[in-house]
Each structure stands twice: as C-alpha cells, then as structure tokens.
Write an enzyme that holds these catalytic residues in place. Sequence first.
Site, mmCIF file in Angstrom:
data_model
loop_
_atom_site.group_PDB
_atom_site.id
_atom_site.type_symbol
_atom_site.label_atom_id
_atom_site.label_comp_id
_atom_site.label_asym_id
_atom_site.label_seq_id
_atom_site.Cartn_x
_atom_site.Cartn_y
_atom_site.Cartn_z
ATOM 1 C CE1 TYR A 99 -25.620 29.869 8.715
ATOM 2 C CE2 TYR A 99 -28.043 30.346 7.911
ATOM 3 C CZ TYR A 99 -26.971 29.783 8.987
ATOM 4 O OH TYR A 99 -27.509 29.317 10.122
ATOM 5 C CG HIS A 103 -14.084 36.986 11.308
ATOM 6 N ND1 HIS A 103 -15.019 36.215 10.656
ATOM 7 C CD2 HIS A 103 -14.559 36.683 12.488
ATOM 8 C CE1 HIS A 103 -15.786 35.467 11.325
ATOM 9 N NE2 HIS A 103 -15.198 35.713 12.629
ATOM 10 C CB THR A 120 -19.389 27.973 13.858
ATOM 11 O OG1 THR A 120 -19.196 29.349 14.535
ATOM 12 C CG2 THR A 120 -18.760 27.012 15.071
ATOM 13 C CB SER A 170 -21.497 35.077 7.418
ATOM 14 O OG SER A 170 -21.344 36.335 7.703
ATOM 15 C CB SER A 204 -26.549 36.426 13.952
ATOM 16 O OG SER A 204 -25.777 35.227 14.520
ATOM 17 N NE ARG A 257 -27.244 33.756 8.974
ATOM 18 C CZ ARG A 257 -27.406 33.274 10.349
ATOM 19 N NH1 ARG A 257 -26.531 33.654 10.955
ATOM 20 N NH2 ARG A 257 -28.450 32.656 10.779
HETATM 21 P P1 PAP Z 1 -18.560 33.784 14.132
HETATM 22 O O1 PAP Z 1 -18.106 34.557 12.944
HETATM 23 O O2 PAP Z 1 -18.224 34.550 15.344
HETATM 24 O O3 PAP Z 1 -17.910 32.234 14.225
HETATM 25 P P2 PAP Z 1 -20.659 32.694 13.068
HETATM 26 O O4 PAP Z 1 -20.409 30.878 13.284
HETATM 27 O O5 PAP Z 1 -20.245 32.941 11.620
HETATM 28 O O6 PAP Z 1 -20.130 33.192 14.099
HETATM 29 O O7 PAP Z 1 -22.294 32.606 13.178
HETATM 30 C C1 PAP Z 1 -23.073 32.177 14.159
HETATM 31 C C2 PAP Z 1 -24.396 31.860 13.547
HETATM 32 O O8 PAP Z 1 -24.336 30.567 12.731
HETATM 33 C C3 PAP Z 1 -25.529 31.754 14.435
HETATM 34 O O9 PAP Z 1 -26.559 32.270 13.907
HETATM 35 P P3 PAP Z 1 -27.904 32.785 14.826
HETATM 36 O O10 PAP Z 1 -27.479 33.810 15.909
HETATM 37 O O11 PAP Z 1 -29.067 33.492 13.358
HETATM 38 O O12 PAP Z 1 -28.564 31.612 15.096
HETATM 39 C C4 PAP Z 1 -25.557 30.262 14.527
HETATM 40 O O13 PAP Z 1 -26.679 29.723 15.291
HETATM 41 C C5 PAP Z 1 -25.212 29.777 13.343
HETATM 42 N N1 PAP Z 1 -24.825 28.472 13.242
HETATM 43 C C6 PAP Z 1 -23.865 27.820 14.135
HETATM 44 N N2 PAP Z 1 -23.392 26.652 14.063
HETATM 45 C C7 PAP Z 1 -24.248 26.420 12.824
HETATM 46 C C8 PAP Z 1 -24.738 25.089 12.007
HETATM 47 N N3 PAP Z 1 -24.077 24.038 12.418
HETATM 48 N N4 PAP Z 1 -25.692 25.165 11.196
HETATM 49 C C9 PAP Z 1 -26.380 26.217 10.911
HETATM 50 N N5 PAP Z 1 -26.041 27.451 11.611
HETATM 51 C C10 PAP Z 1 -25.090 27.361 12.378
#
Ligand code: PAP
Length: 315
Positions: free
Chosen positions: A211, A122, A65, A62, A152, A144
């Site tokens: 998001y 989480h 990161t 969501s 994702s 998100r």
């Molecule tokens: P997590 O909960 O496992 O840590 P999380 O970071 O919430 O994951 O989600 C990853 C998504 O955030 C990815 O989306 P996508 O698969 O649709 O591409 C990732 O690309 C996106 N993401 C990571 N860093 C950023 C950033 N700096 N800006 C915007 N989106 C980002």
Amino acid sequence: MEQTQEDDQLSNLPTITGCSAFPVVLYKAHYLFKDSLLRVLSTRHHFQARPTDIFLASLPKSGTTWLKALAFSSLYRTPLPDLSDLRHPLRVSNPHDIVPFIEIESNLDLSSMPSPRLLSTHLPFDLLPTSIADSGSKIVYVCRNPKDTFVSSWHFWNRIREKAGEEPIPLEASFDQFCDGVSVMGPYWNHVVGYWNASRANDAKVLFVKYEDMIADPIGELKRVAGFMGCPFTEEEEERGGVAEGIVKLCGFESLSNLEVNREGVLETMFEDFENKFYFRRGGVGGWRSLLSLEMGRRLDEITASKFAGTGLSV
Ligand code: PAP
C-alpha cells in the site's frame, strides 16, 4: 444443507470478541469470523478457479477497495466506457460491489461471470480453495504496514458498532489482541508472510504489492499490476499518455470518496448493510500516530521485525 459432526464441532469453537464488531474463532491457526466459517470451508472445497481468474487478496484494511478499483478499471478498460463517462461502473458502484469476495458472496453466481473474472479474497494463503493453486490463475496481494492496518480496522469496526448503538472497542485491549495475533483473518504476520512466500516461490502466480508503494508511486505500481494481470499499458497508450494517469485519478481517495455512491450508498454484507463511506476514512501512510502512542508503535515494530526475520520482507 445437512449438518455434519464436523459442522457441529466447528460451531462449538470458542468465540473471541474485541477485535471486530463480530466474534471470531480460531480455525487452523487463523482467526475467522464465526458466522463465516462454514461458508469459508464450503468455498475452499467447492469454488472452481479458472486459469484466467485474477484474485485480489489482502488482509482487511490494507488497501482492498483501492486495489479493486485500480485493477478493475485497468483489466476491463477496453470494453468499459471512458473513465470520464458518468456511466463508468466505478462512478455508480462501490468497488466491493464490482469485485466480489469469493468467501462471502455465496448468493452470487460467480460461475456465470464471464472470463477473465476479477475476484477477491481476504482468506489466508493456506486456506485458499485448492483449485486456485492448481489452476493457472493469478493473485495480486496488497499488504499495508501493521500499525495503519490496525488503526484503520479499529476505526472501521467502531463505526459499525456505533451505528448499532454499541460501545466502542477498547483501544488498549484490542491493540494487545492484535499484538497477540488476534485480528480478523490474522495473525497479521502469518497472512502477509503466507502470500510473501508464495510470491517468492512463484512470482508469475503471486504479485506482492505494498500500500505504501502505491501511495508513493501510484502510476508505477498500477503499471506493475496491469503488466502482471496480462493487460499492460500499450505503447500506443503510453504515447497517447494519460491512460494510467486517468485510472489513478479516478481511483484516488479524493475522487472515489466524493462520489455519491460512496458517500450515500450501502454495501450488503453477510452481517448487515455497511455504509460505503466507512471504506474511505482518510487513507495515507502513518495515520496511526493520531491514535497509538510511540511506545505502542515501537512494540508493534519489534514484533513485526521478529516475525519477518529471515523472510526478506519489511513493511
Ligand atoms: P476492506 O479490506 O474492508 O475492503 P480496505 O479497503 O482494505 O478495507 O481498507 C480501507 C482503508 O483504505 C482505509 O484506510 P484508513 O482507515 O487508514 O483511512 C481507507 O481510507 C483506505 N482507502 C480506501 N480507498 C482508498 C484509495 N482510493 N486510496 C487510498 N486509500 C484508500
């Protein structure tokens, strides 16, 4: 650790596969990783929140990161090296290595972290450690839209499975599961509404961030988060200009995903090492269209509208 009767019952809960690379179980109406269940319960009972703690909460995929990077570089901007300094922690470490999950990092001594601690989770709101609700700590929740979150997540777990030489998760079946509420930490809607209601009940305790709003207005949303965390950008910083902008730039998708640590590095997790690059796929809003049909999108929209009815929430 002594195995109790409750532990035995928990380890015998039926496992469900297909929504992740690892099995989940249904515990108190939430789908949690089977292998993390005892750890989650232990965190719930033993984790001691401090009044100064700030928790970044989210469903997986969501924007966790991204939020970790933004919140970290704002909260600690005074002691941290300049954003352009190559020793800045975000330039050498993945945000997940900097801001630990309370329910996962059992091998880290979170009690030795200096205050104010920036931590993440989480966990659904109603499974949070009781000390979080009882302390003056704060929570920033990022949500998100469910279509991009599902897509994702599907890609993420398939990358993990591919690396392990396993078949991809079948899309249709996994989508049906998501619609039925079966997803990691899900059902999606319960997780989101749990934090939404908490933010409505006490907006000094829980800040609800989307998001999509962060994508549309990253500087505005960063300022909102920083103000809530108690580290607003000062008049002097506003006049000098460029401070919030610099943080947004360093934490942006292009910037973070191109750092060597995030291209080549790995993250130790409770399961196995995950490649840091898996956390950066494409980002943005509406990418679901490249995987889901319009009909699937409509189906999820309808479920979301009915689950959110009367809450005042839309995504
Ligand atoms: P997590 O909960 O496992 O840590 P999380 O970071 O919430 O994951 O989600 C990853 C998504 O955030 C990815 O989306 P996508 O698969 O649709 O591409 C990732 O690309 C996106 N993401 C990571 N860093 C950023 C950033 N700096 N800006 C915007 N989106 C980002």
